[in-house]
Design an enzyme around this catalytic site. Structure first.
Site, PDB file in Angstrom:
ATOM      1  N   ASP A 253      30.937  37.037  59.152  1.00  0.00           N
ATOM      2  CA  ASP A 253      30.333  36.142  58.166  1.00  0.00           C
ATOM      3  C   ASP A 253      31.438  35.253  57.634  1.00  0.00           C
ATOM      4  O   ASP A 253      32.502  35.726  57.242  1.00  0.00           O
ATOM      5  CB  ASP A 253      29.649  36.891  57.031  1.00  0.00           C
ATOM      6  CG  ASP A 253      28.640  35.963  56.339  1.00  0.00           C
ATOM      7  OD1 ASP A 253      27.599  35.663  56.949  1.00  0.00           O
ATOM      8  OD2 ASP A 253      28.904  35.517  55.208  1.00  0.00           O
TER       9      ASP A 253
ATOM     10  N   LYS B 207      43.502  25.887  67.344  1.00  0.00           N
ATOM     11  CA  LYS B 207      42.643  26.464  66.302  1.00  0.00           C
ATOM     12  C   LYS B 207      42.768  27.985  66.298  1.00  0.00           C
ATOM     13  O   LYS B 207      42.836  28.622  65.250  1.00  0.00           O
ATOM     14  CB  LYS B 207      41.179  26.038  66.484  1.00  0.00           C
ATOM     15  CG  LYS B 207      40.281  26.624  65.392  1.00  0.00           C
ATOM     16  CD  LYS B 207      38.842  26.150  65.398  1.00  0.00           C
ATOM     17  CE  LYS B 207      38.047  26.868  64.298  1.00  0.00           C
ATOM     18  NZ  LYS B 207      36.615  26.557  64.279  1.00  0.00           N
TER      19      LYS B 207
HETATM   20  O1  LIG Z   1      34.089  24.136  60.502  1.00  0.00           O
HETATM   21  C1  LIG Z   1      33.917  25.339  60.582  1.00  0.00           C
HETATM   22  N1  LIG Z   1      34.819  26.077  61.321  1.00  0.00           N
HETATM   23  C2  LIG Z   1      34.766  27.396  61.419  1.00  0.00           C
HETATM   24  O2  LIG Z   1      35.597  28.011  62.084  1.00  0.00           O
HETATM   25  C3  LIG Z   1      33.714  28.023  60.708  1.00  0.00           C
HETATM   26  N2  LIG Z   1      33.363  29.284  60.555  1.00  0.00           N
HETATM   27  C4  LIG Z   1      32.268  29.268  59.785  1.00  0.00           C
HETATM   28  N3  LIG Z   1      31.919  28.023  59.436  1.00  0.00           N
HETATM   29  C5  LIG Z   1      30.776  27.572  58.630  1.00  0.00           C
HETATM   30  O3  LIG Z   1      30.207  28.666  57.999  1.00  0.00           O
HETATM   31  C6  LIG Z   1      28.952  28.998  58.559  1.00  0.00           C
HETATM   32  C7  LIG Z   1      28.883  30.455  58.836  1.00  0.00           C
HETATM   33  O4  LIG Z   1      27.722  31.061  58.333  1.00  0.00           O
HETATM   34  P1  LIG Z   1      27.347  32.484  58.909  1.00  0.00           P
HETATM   35  O5  LIG Z   1      28.585  33.335  58.881  1.00  0.00           O
HETATM   36  O6  LIG Z   1      26.153  33.024  58.287  1.00  0.00           O
HETATM   37  O7  LIG Z   1      27.064  32.150  60.445  1.00  0.00           O
HETATM   38  P2  LIG Z   1      25.780  31.548  61.142  1.00  0.00           P
HETATM   39  O8  LIG Z   1      24.572  31.686  60.271  1.00  0.00           O
HETATM   40  O9  LIG Z   1      26.105  30.189  61.627  1.00  0.00           O
HETATM   41  O10 LIG Z   1      25.639  32.515  62.410  1.00  0.00           O
HETATM   42  P3  LIG Z   1      25.483  34.148  62.383  1.00  0.00           P
HETATM   43  O11 LIG Z   1      26.813  34.699  62.793  1.00  0.00           O
HETATM   44  O12 LIG Z   1      25.102  34.553  61.004  1.00  0.00           O
HETATM   45  O13 LIG Z   1      24.438  34.454  63.411  1.00  0.00           O
HETATM   46  C8  LIG Z   1      28.891  28.229  59.871  1.00  0.00           C
HETATM   47  O14 LIG Z   1      27.565  27.933  60.281  1.00  0.00           O
HETATM   48  C9  LIG Z   1      29.701  26.991  59.537  1.00  0.00           C
HETATM   49  O15 LIG Z   1      28.918  26.094  58.816  1.00  0.00           O
HETATM   50  C10 LIG Z   1      32.802  27.236  59.994  1.00  0.00           C
HETATM   51  N4  LIG Z   1      32.889  25.900  59.946  1.00  0.00           N
HETATM   52 MG   LIG Z   2      24.258  33.434  59.304  1.00  0.00          MG
END
Ligand SMILES: O=c1[nH]c(=O)c2ncn([C@@H]3O[C@H](COP(=O)(O)OP(=O)(O)OP(=O)(O)O)[C@@H](O)[C@H]3O)c2[nH]1
Ligand SMILES: [Mg+2]
Length: 202
Positions: free
Chosen positions: A71, A177
């Protein structure tokens, strides 16, 4: 036989980064994108760690396997830490990266560069039936730019300026990265658990 790990994510960008980070170790990464029928887990926690645990434990139960959940998100100081745990759906349920970026840039209009400090967070939870869940975290410090730049990465990468590289996260190669990211730093903290994680199968 190649060692395998299940990452409890449906995010293509994350799944790809885990693949890149773990293939060096000779580990094959499966994500929830490989299991289209698996259930959705509601992210009801108020911290990255809580949400990572929710996702990891639900999927460990579903697969009867050791599972890692990620997350993550972006915290911007001038926005009191937003978008934070709501990073994925900041501009709406459809989880649109462009719209999320546009919303952040709009909210930061007029804020000078030195006050645009921000950091990416990543919490990784490791869970399996009968195992005590563990959580590690990593962060990456930077600034929010005024316009998006770069094509690589995902999410907010085009507006996240990394001072030590003099570029946005989206201008970095995947190798660059993966040297400095919140995700890479969190993953490095799993080093000691690694043998257990990949050997706990069948
Ligand atoms: O520019 C970015 N570089 C990164 O390296 C990065 N890591 C996370 N994020 C942002 O944070 C949300 C996670 O939310 P999150 O952890 O709930 O994931 P998600 O909902 O996309 O997928 P899931 O893993 O839950 O299935 C993502 O969608 C992105 O908007 C990032 N943005
Ligand atoms: Mg998510």
């Amino acid at each position: 036989m190649m060692k395998q790990v299940i990452i409890a994510t449906k995010n293509v960008g994350k799944a790809r980064e885990f693949q890149e980070l773990l293939e060096k170790k000779g580990i094959e990464v499966k994500s929830l994108l490989d299991f289209p029928n698996c259930p959705d887990v509601e992210e009801t926690g108020s911290t990255f760690a809580e949400n990572a645990v929710l996702k990891a434990e639900a999927m460990a139960h579903y697969f009867h396997a050791i599972v890692i959940a990620d997350d993550s998100g972006l915290s911007i100081d001038a926005l009191d830490g937003r978008p934070g745990v709501y990073s994925a759906r900041y501009a709406g349920e459809e989880k649109n990266d462009q719209k999320n970026i546009a919303k952040v840039l709009e909210e930061l209009k007029g804020v000078p560069f030195e006050k645009r400090t921000a950091r990416f967070h990543c919490a990784l939870a490791v869970a399996a039936p009968g195992r005590r869940t563990t959580v590690v975290e990593g962060t990456c410090e930077g600034y929010i730019t005024e316009v998006p730049k770069g094509e690589n990465g995902f999410g907010y990468d085009p507006i996240f300026y990394v001072p030590q590289k003099g570029k946005t996260m989206a201008e970095l190669s995947k190798e660059e990265k993966n040297q400095i990211s919140h995700r890479a730093k969190a993953l490095a903290k799993l080093e000691k658990q690694w043998d257990e994680i990949i050997n706990d199968k069948e």
